[in-house]
Design a protein around this motif. Sequence first.
Motif, PDB file in Angstrom:
ATOM      1  N   THR A   8      44.493  38.972  40.078  1.00  0.00           N
ATOM      2  CA  THR A   8      44.172  39.411  38.718  1.00  0.00           C
ATOM      3  C   THR A   8      44.004  38.207  37.794  1.00  0.00           C
ATOM      4  OG1 THR A   8      45.366  41.497  39.006  1.00  0.00           O
ATOM      5  CG2 THR A   8      44.994  40.756  36.746  1.00  0.00           C
ATOM      6  N   TRP A   9      44.884  37.215  37.941  1.00  0.00           N
ATOM      7  CA  TRP A   9      44.817  36.016  37.093  1.00  0.00           C
ATOM      8  C   TRP A   9      43.470  35.299  37.259  1.00  0.00           C
ATOM      9  CZ3 TRP A   9      46.214  33.087  33.193  1.00  0.00           C
ATOM     10  CH2 TRP A   9      45.893  31.728  33.207  1.00  0.00           C
ATOM     11  N   THR A  12      40.471  37.433  36.078  1.00  0.00           N
ATOM     12  CA  THR A  12      40.454  37.489  34.616  1.00  0.00           C
ATOM     13  C   THR A  12      39.995  36.153  34.048  1.00  0.00           C
ATOM     14  OG1 THR A  12      42.282  39.066  34.631  1.00  0.00           O
ATOM     15  CG2 THR A  12      41.827  37.943  32.555  1.00  0.00           C
ATOM     16  N   SER A 102      42.159  46.311  43.145  1.00  0.00           N
ATOM     17  CA  SER A 102      42.795  46.556  41.851  1.00  0.00           C
ATOM     18  C   SER A 102      42.764  45.308  40.977  1.00  0.00           C
ATOM     19  CB  SER A 102      44.237  47.032  42.049  1.00  0.00           C
ATOM     20  OG  SER A 102      44.944  46.181  42.929  1.00  0.00           O
ATOM     21  N   ALA A 103      42.772  44.119  41.574  1.00  0.00           N
ATOM     22  CA  ALA A 103      42.685  42.882  40.792  1.00  0.00           C
ATOM     23  C   ALA A 103      41.323  42.765  40.123  1.00  0.00           C
ATOM     24  CB  ALA A 103      42.945  41.664  41.686  1.00  0.00           C
ATOM     25  N   ASN A 106      41.460  45.239  37.319  1.00  0.00           N
ATOM     26  CA  ASN A 106      42.370  44.772  36.267  1.00  0.00           C
ATOM     27  C   ASN A 106      41.741  43.686  35.411  1.00  0.00           C
ATOM     28  OD1 ASN A 106      44.324  46.510  37.204  1.00  0.00           O
ATOM     29  ND2 ASN A 106      45.465  44.956  38.333  1.00  0.00           N
ATOM     30  N   ALA A 107      40.965  42.808  36.030  1.00  0.00           N
ATOM     31  CA  ALA A 107      40.326  41.727  35.280  1.00  0.00           C
ATOM     32  C   ALA A 107      39.384  42.282  34.213  1.00  0.00           C
ATOM     33  CB  ALA A 107      39.565  40.808  36.229  1.00  0.00           C
TER      34      ALA A 107
END
Length: 258
Positions: A8-9, A12, A102-103, A106-107
């Motif tokens: 996710t990090w 994003t 999901s990452a 999420n981003a």
Amino acid sequence: MTALVTGTWWMTHRRLSALLRNPAVLVMTLVQPMIWLFLFGELFKKVVELPGFGAASYLDYIVPGVVVMNAVSLNSFAGMATMDEIERGTLNRFLVTPVRRSAIANAGVIEQALGTAFQSIVIVLLGWATGARYPGGPAGLAVLVAASVLIGVVLAALSNTLALLVRDRNTIIGLNVMLLLPLTFLSSAFMAEGLMPSWIRHVAAGNPVSWALDTGRAALSDDPDWGSAAVHGTALLALTAATVALAIFSFRSYQRSQ
């Protein structure tokens, strides 16, 4: 969990880096809410004189409406960015990497949430500069911004889901144009619920846009109604979780179709 957070990090970071290279996008999309704020604020300012309106200043009333409707219009077209990645083949390359689906979802959620929060704060400040006052103070404003972010995430998740399942720009544009006015005027964005026709009032009660507005206005009032804010905010949060889950599922469905 570590893999999800790390993925996710980086996803994003990638999206925010692209946004920071072209920050004019956030500025240009503020033109419409500024028109709503200043034009509607002046055009309908005497509406508060109608018996039962329930607000002393139309500008005070309209600022939450503009904040929430800006979140709706800003995020409704989030699927267009997904379409760009599909057409460039970028999304397919990510889907064959170990990064969690999901990452990826999420981003997009985080990018849209940060953009919505930034614009909501700008609108609040513009409203204050033109005379709007917020009796609920910083806590009430924080709740309003949070509500705008949640309704924005709902619309962004649905737009991304549509892009992944339909994969047609015209469908996304047509559906968003068709829904924007009903979402606006079948809510309490610009008119007090007490002055609406009965059938519109009942429809507005089930409109998630009204949930966001009721959450923000309850927290911003002279005597904040935290109970009402909690009830509407919880319903909005549950809807947000459901639409984000739907968007993640649509990523998996898209991958299986390739």
